[in-house]
Design an enzyme around this catalytic site. Structure first.
Site: not given
Length: 273
Positions: A20, A39, A75, A115, A142, A146, A171
């Site tokens: 992304l 990063d 992450g 999620h 995961y 979040k 997505s």
């Protein structure tokens, strides 16, 4: 009409080497942003990028110095052992918020996820779309991380007045690859439009939005995203016939099809592959 907006000049993009992040590196400058890249892995073609872990406090302080806002995409994005999730998604996100707070950064746009509410039953038939206020029901460690990120954002707004837009991303790929994804897909161009709206809208406090295109088969309510000025232009429907012919329609008796989190509810993909 959306509220008047001001556009930040410089934005720190964490997770800049990821899937992304790579898409946004290409798309966000057209919306008027100068990006500072961060990063844990080197960013290909960007020698000026900061290569460091989110738990490297000194690197984070360097990264946030002088930026107008942060787009936090770094992450682990799949299921992983708790120790890895804890270090990357929980402790790392906390340290980013601390560094941004100390530097006086006014706005973070943070990658949350569908999620965080993955055990929410998906709408069927004429059932209403899922609102952002639906109770959080994480489907994985995961997803749990979040949910923590959304609470962390609320805390920093209530305690310190630091604004966040938490984007529950579906997505984001060039095109959907599964029938489920027809309902949660966000085109890269719409992703850039949504992040731009989240970075530039006034008075967001802590706002939670769903991140997707204006899909015909949409499962969730985009009202709070549209209130920021987001105007999605794309729809997954042109991909539907091919995907349904290959995979079949979703089966409500299949647990992976019955809940918003899909495969994460039954057999989550593990990081790293």
């Amino acid at each position: 009409m959306p509220a008047p907006r001001t556009t930040p000049r410089t934005v720190l993009l964490t997770g800049a080497a990821g899937g992304l992040g790579t898409l946004m590196r290409d798309l966000l400058p057209a919306h008027g942003y100068a990006l500072r890249l961060f990063d844990v892995r080197p960013v290909e073609g960007a020698p000026e990028a900061i290569t460091a872990d989110l738990n490297d406090t000194a690197a984070l302080r360097e990264a946030v110095d002088g930026v107008d806002a942060v787009l936090h995409l770094a992450g682990i994005s799949l299921e992983a052992p708790f120790e890895k999730i804890l270090r990357s998604n929980i402790e790392g996100t906390y340290r980013l918020y601390e560094a941004a707070h100390e530097a006086g950064v006014a706005r973070i746009v943070s990658a949350s996820s569908n999620h965080a509410v993955g055990y929410t039953p998906r709408p069927q038939g004429a059932e209403p779309l899922i609102p952002v206020g639906t109770p959080r029901r994480p489907d994985t460690l995961y997803g749990l991380s979040k949910a923590f990120g959304e609470d962390l954002a609320q805390f920093y707004w209530d305690k310190y007045g630091m604004e966040t837009v938490s984007v529950r991303i579906g997505s984001c790929f060039a095109e959907p690859t599964t029938v489920r994804m027809l309902s949660v897909w966000m085109s890269p161009a719409d992703g850039a439009r949504l992040f731009h709206a989240a970075l530039s809208a006034r008075g967001v406090g802590h706002t939670v939005v769903y991140g997707s295109s204006a899909n015909t088969r949409l499962w969730w309510d985009l009202t709070s995203a549209r209130a920021l000025g987001y105007e999605p232009q794309d729809d997954s429907e042109p991909f539907a016939a091919k995907l349904i012919a290959a995979q079949g329609e979703l089966d409500p008796d299949n647990e992976a099809h019955a809940y918003l989190g899909g495969q994460f509810v039954t057999d989550p993909p593990i990081w790293p592959y």
